[in-house]
Enzyme design. Structure first.
Site, mmCIF file in Angstrom:
data_model
loop_
_atom_site.group_PDB
_atom_site.id
_atom_site.type_symbol
_atom_site.label_atom_id
_atom_site.label_comp_id
_atom_site.label_asym_id
_atom_site.label_seq_id
_atom_site.Cartn_x
_atom_site.Cartn_y
_atom_site.Cartn_z
ATOM 1 C CB CYS A 232 -2.215 -5.543 1.236
ATOM 2 S SG CYS A 232 -2.887 -6.903 0.893
ATOM 3 C CG HIS B 3 -4.496 -4.070 -2.434
ATOM 4 N ND1 HIS B 3 -3.341 -4.607 -1.670
ATOM 5 C CD2 HIS B 3 -4.372 -2.777 -2.476
ATOM 6 C CE1 HIS B 3 -2.681 -3.431 -1.457
ATOM 7 N NE2 HIS B 3 -3.061 -2.361 -2.001
ATOM 8 C CD GLU C 159 -1.155 0.874 -2.040
ATOM 9 O OE1 GLU C 159 -2.071 0.041 -2.393
ATOM 10 O OE2 GLU C 159 -0.850 1.618 -2.884
#
Length: 262
Positions: A181, A227, A239
């Site tokens: 990520c 994240h 993402e």
């Protein structure tokens, strides 16, 4: 095969019962527009713009129709697969094993069919998830989000991240074909000449904080400290979500922290 096993297999098959409705969009040829002489130049400009919009809508219709057709095919395939497992199991319920070997074979088939039915359901869910992501990407394209200026660093980062859709998530990867990520966000901004820290735990301190009501494409979005996503407009983010998934467009959460790189 026990009655309980048959019931489990039947419930799995029932997920795909019935015929999936035929759902397609009319992506027929566009309506011709006249370009007769003698009309004002402003008319031609408006006509050209509407013609381009109609062509774009028809391309989206064609893409959506193709996705729906694949979804219907997936539904039929899953129905056939789960039905075959269920029919075989029902046949086994009438088989009375007359020896230990036969009993062991029956148990083996029982376990294999339960595993096969589970595999069919999970595969159908994965395919449905992929179709949903494709539809979400089309929705993003059609809603025309208000992007930053074309040559701004935020716009360049957004376009770079979107160019990586479909690339696999790999923990620790920083591109250009595999990402985790924070690796995706760092790589996207690097294409715009902006250096971000490597990990999510450092990136959450990059730039300045922004309230959710003022989020703009290019902002870093943190659904939690582990994240990071990249805002792309219209309440959507791009993402690299997790292992086993690919770079994708997702909805932005409600409880998020947002940072704007400087």
């Amino acid at each position: 095969m026990t009655a309980a096993d048959v019931e489990i297999l039947s419930r799995a098959h029932a997920l795909f019962a019935g015929q999936s409705p035929a759902a397609t969009l009319d992506a027929a040829g566009g309506v011709p527009m006249s370009s007769a002489d003698g009309l004002p130049a402003a008319y031609h400009r408006v006509a050209d713009r509407h013609r381009a919009e109609l062509d774009r809508a028809q391309r989206v219709d064609a893409d959506v129709s193709a996705i729906l057709a694949r979804a219907q095919r997936d539904h039929r395939e899953a129905r056939q697969q789960t039905r075959a497992v269920l029919d075989a199991a029902r046949t086994d319920t009438f088989a009375a094993p007359d020896s230990p070997v036969a009993q062991r074979e029956l148990v083996r088939r029982r376990a294999a069919r339960l595993r096969a039915q589970q595999a069919h359901v999970l595969a159908a869910r994965r395919r449905a998830r992929r179709r949903l992501l494709l539809l979400r990407a089309l929705r993003y394209r059609t809603r025309r989000p208000r992007l930053p200026a074309p040559n701004s660093r935020a716009a360049l980062a957004v376009r770079a991240a979107l160019s990586r859709l479909g690339c696999p998530y790999v923990w620790g990867a920083t591109g250009p074909d595999r990402f985790d990520c924070s690796g995706l966000v760092q790589w996207a901004y690097a294409q715009a000449g902006v250096r971000l820290d490597r990990t999510t735990y450092d990136q959450i301190n990059d730039g300045v904080p922004v309230p959710r009501s003022q989020v703009r494409p290019g902002d870093l979005v943190f659904p939690h400290t582990g994240h990071v996503q990249l805002a792309i407009g219209n309440g959507m983010v791009v993402e690299a979500p997790n292992a086993g998934a690919n770079v994708q467009i997702s909805r932005m959460g409600t409880a998020v922290a947002i940072r704007r790189p400087l």
